[in-house]
Design a protein around this motif. Structure first.
Motif, short mmCIF file in Angstrom:
data_model
loop_
_atom_site.label_atom_id
_atom_site.label_comp_id
_atom_site.label_asym_id
_atom_site.label_seq_id
_atom_site.Cartn_x
_atom_site.Cartn_y
_atom_site.Cartn_z
N GLY A 84 35.10 44.19 47.13
CA GLY A 84 34.94 43.18 45.91
C GLY A 84 35.02 43.88 44.45
O GLY A 84 34.82 43.48 43.78
N TYR A 85 35.80 45.05 44.60
CA TYR A 85 36.20 45.80 43.50
C TYR A 85 37.35 45.90 43.33
O TYR A 85 37.98 46.63 43.91
N ARG A 86 38.02 44.93 42.34
CA ARG A 86 39.44 45.23 42.23
C ARG A 86 39.86 44.66 40.96
O ARG A 86 39.02 43.89 40.18
N CYS A 87 41.12 44.89 40.56
CA CYS A 87 41.51 44.52 39.03
C CYS A 87 42.87 43.88 39.35
O CYS A 87 43.69 44.06 40.10
N TYR A 88 42.99 42.57 38.66
CA TYR A 88 44.04 41.81 38.59
C TYR A 88 44.79 41.98 37.42
O TYR A 88 44.13 41.92 36.16
N SER A 89 46.14 41.98 37.22
CA SER A 89 46.88 41.84 35.87
C SER A 89 46.73 40.31 35.66
O SER A 89 46.93 39.48 36.47
N ARG A 90 46.88 40.12 34.39
CA ARG A 90 47.01 38.70 33.96
C ARG A 90 48.01 37.92 34.50
O ARG A 90 47.85 36.89 34.91
N LYS A 91 49.07 38.56 34.67
CA LYS A 91 50.38 37.75 35.28
C LYS A 91 50.07 37.11 36.46
O LYS A 91 50.52 36.16 36.60
N VAL A 92 49.19 37.86 37.29
CA VAL A 92 49.05 37.33 38.91
C VAL A 92 48.15 36.25 38.64
O VAL A 92 48.01 35.21 39.24
N ILE A 93 47.13 36.37 37.87
CA ILE A 93 45.93 35.24 37.77
C ILE A 93 46.82 33.96 37.02
O ILE A 93 46.44 32.93 37.50
N GLU A 94 47.79 34.06 36.29
CA GLU A 94 48.36 32.89 35.74
C GLU A 94 49.30 32.39 36.58
O GLU A 94 49.46 31.10 36.57
N ALA A 95 49.76 33.10 37.50
CA ALA A 95 50.90 32.46 38.60
C ALA A 95 49.86 31.95 39.60
O ALA A 95 50.69 30.70 40.34
N ILE A 135 39.65 38.09 51.06
CA ILE A 135 40.98 38.00 51.82
C ILE A 135 41.87 37.06 51.41
O ILE A 135 43.09 37.32 51.34
N GLU A 136 41.68 35.84 51.06
CA GLU A 136 42.57 34.78 50.66
C GLU A 136 43.16 35.26 49.14
O GLU A 136 44.46 35.07 49.24
N MET A 137 42.68 35.91 48.26
CA MET A 137 43.06 36.18 47.16
C MET A 137 44.27 37.29 47.44
O MET A 137 45.40 37.07 46.71
N VAL A 138 44.10 38.45 48.21
CA VAL A 138 44.93 39.28 48.61
C VAL A 138 46.26 38.53 49.32
O VAL A 138 47.34 38.84 48.84
N TYR A 139 45.97 37.81 49.98
CA TYR A 139 47.10 37.07 50.74
C TYR A 139 47.85 36.37 49.77
O TYR A 139 49.14 36.33 49.99
N ARG A 140 47.27 35.60 48.97
CA ARG A 140 48.11 34.70 48.07
C ARG A 140 48.91 35.62 47.28
O ARG A 140 50.09 35.22 46.80
N VAL A 141 48.38 36.66 46.49
CA VAL A 141 49.18 37.58 45.77
C VAL A 141 50.40 38.18 46.47
O VAL A 141 51.28 38.28 45.86
N TYR A 142 49.95 38.42 47.73
CA TYR A 142 51.19 39.35 48.46
C TYR A 142 52.04 38.04 48.72
O TYR A 142 53.40 38.44 48.74
N LYS A 143 52.10 36.83 49.25
CA LYS A 143 52.84 35.89 49.42
C LYS A 143 53.82 35.46 48.20
O LYS A 143 55.00 35.06 48.41
N MET A 144 53.21 35.69 47.04
CA MET A 144 54.08 35.77 45.82
C MET A 144 54.77 36.66 45.42
O MET A 144 55.46 36.89 44.40
N ASP A 145 54.77 37.70 46.48
CA ASP A 145 55.57 38.96 46.15
C ASP A 145 55.45 39.91 44.85
O ASP A 145 55.94 40.68 44.55
N PHE A 146 53.93 39.74 44.65
CA PHE A 146 53.57 40.52 43.70
C PHE A 146 53.00 42.16 44.50
O PHE A 146 52.70 42.05 45.62
N LYS A 147 53.19 43.19 43.52
CA LYS A 147 52.94 44.45 44.08
C LYS A 147 51.49 44.70 44.19
O LYS A 147 50.51 44.26 43.18
#
Length: 234
Positions: free
Chosen positions: A159-170, A185-197
């Protein structure tokens, strides 16, 4: 100008607020507390601190609505501002605010999501857990990463993590349906599926000294089922 926001959901965290906020104020960040109708005066304590610093913000919700919806509310609030780095952090002193610059440094290397991991390089960096709790956490991470193809990560429930603005916008935030650890888990997977690093940095997790853990069987079941729903796109 401050470009970093730390979002902190709270429910009955009055014993921790006066210890946590001074540590956060040492960092070059703003903070947003989202309180779910705490019965112990958590919101009132936060308001007292708001009189001392404009960097502290509070959203009060009428009932205990869950971790996932709290973070989604916080993300939407952040997007209305100019924040470039948006953190999730527990309000129970489990996460060390001194680690914040390390996350931002990694984000500046073009990572869209930086996760604070308790298990990098085969280590276990947890203080205060019994063997059963540790085993459950390790199993949950192995279970989720194996099924979802995230084996390059070690701690997708962190539960300790940092998102860049661009991924939250996407992200389509209105499509995020889970709460509790399933939300992480869901947040990580959705970021991964959008091909973000995505990457991890090591942290030390400290079990809360006061209050009570929000972990329960319902949260564990939700996380176990959510993995399969994500796998099959439901």
């Amino acid at each position: 100008m401050i470009d970093t926001l730390v979002i902190l959901p709270t429910y009955n965290e009055a014993e921790n607020i006066d210890k946590l906020i001074p540590k956060l104020l040492e960092q070059n960040i703003d903070m947003l507390f989202i309180d779910d109708a705490s019965e112990d005066g958590t919101a009132n304590l936060i308001k007292k601190w708001m009189n001392k610093s404009t960097r502290i913000n509070l959203i009060e919700r009428p009932a205990k609505l869950g971790l996932g919806t709290a973070y989604v509310t916080g993300f939407k609030w952040a997007l209305k501002k100019d924040y470039q780095y948006i953190f999730e952090m527990d309000a129970d002193l489990s996460h060390d605010p001194a680690d914040i610059p390390k996350f931002i440094e990694k984000c500046k290397e073009d990572y869209a999501l930086v996760i604070g991991s308790r298990y990098t390089h085969g280590t276990i960096s947890v203080v205060g857990w019994d063997f059963r709790r540790l085993l459950l956490s390790k199993f949950a991470n192995k279970y989720a990463t194996t099924i979802l193809g995230l084996s390059f990560l070690t701690d997708v429930t962190s539960g300790y993590r940092c998102y860049s603005r661009k991924v939250i916008e996407a992200l389509n935030l209105d499509n995020i349906k889970s709460n509790g650890y399933a939300f992480q888990i869901e947040m990580v997977y959705r970021v991964y599926k959008m091909d973000f690093k995505i990457t991890e940095i090591p942290i030390i997790f400290y079990e809360r000294n006061s209050g009570s853990s929000k972990m329960n069987k319902r949260i564990v079941r939700e996380a176990a089922l959510m993995v399969w729903k994500l796998k099959f796109g439901k």
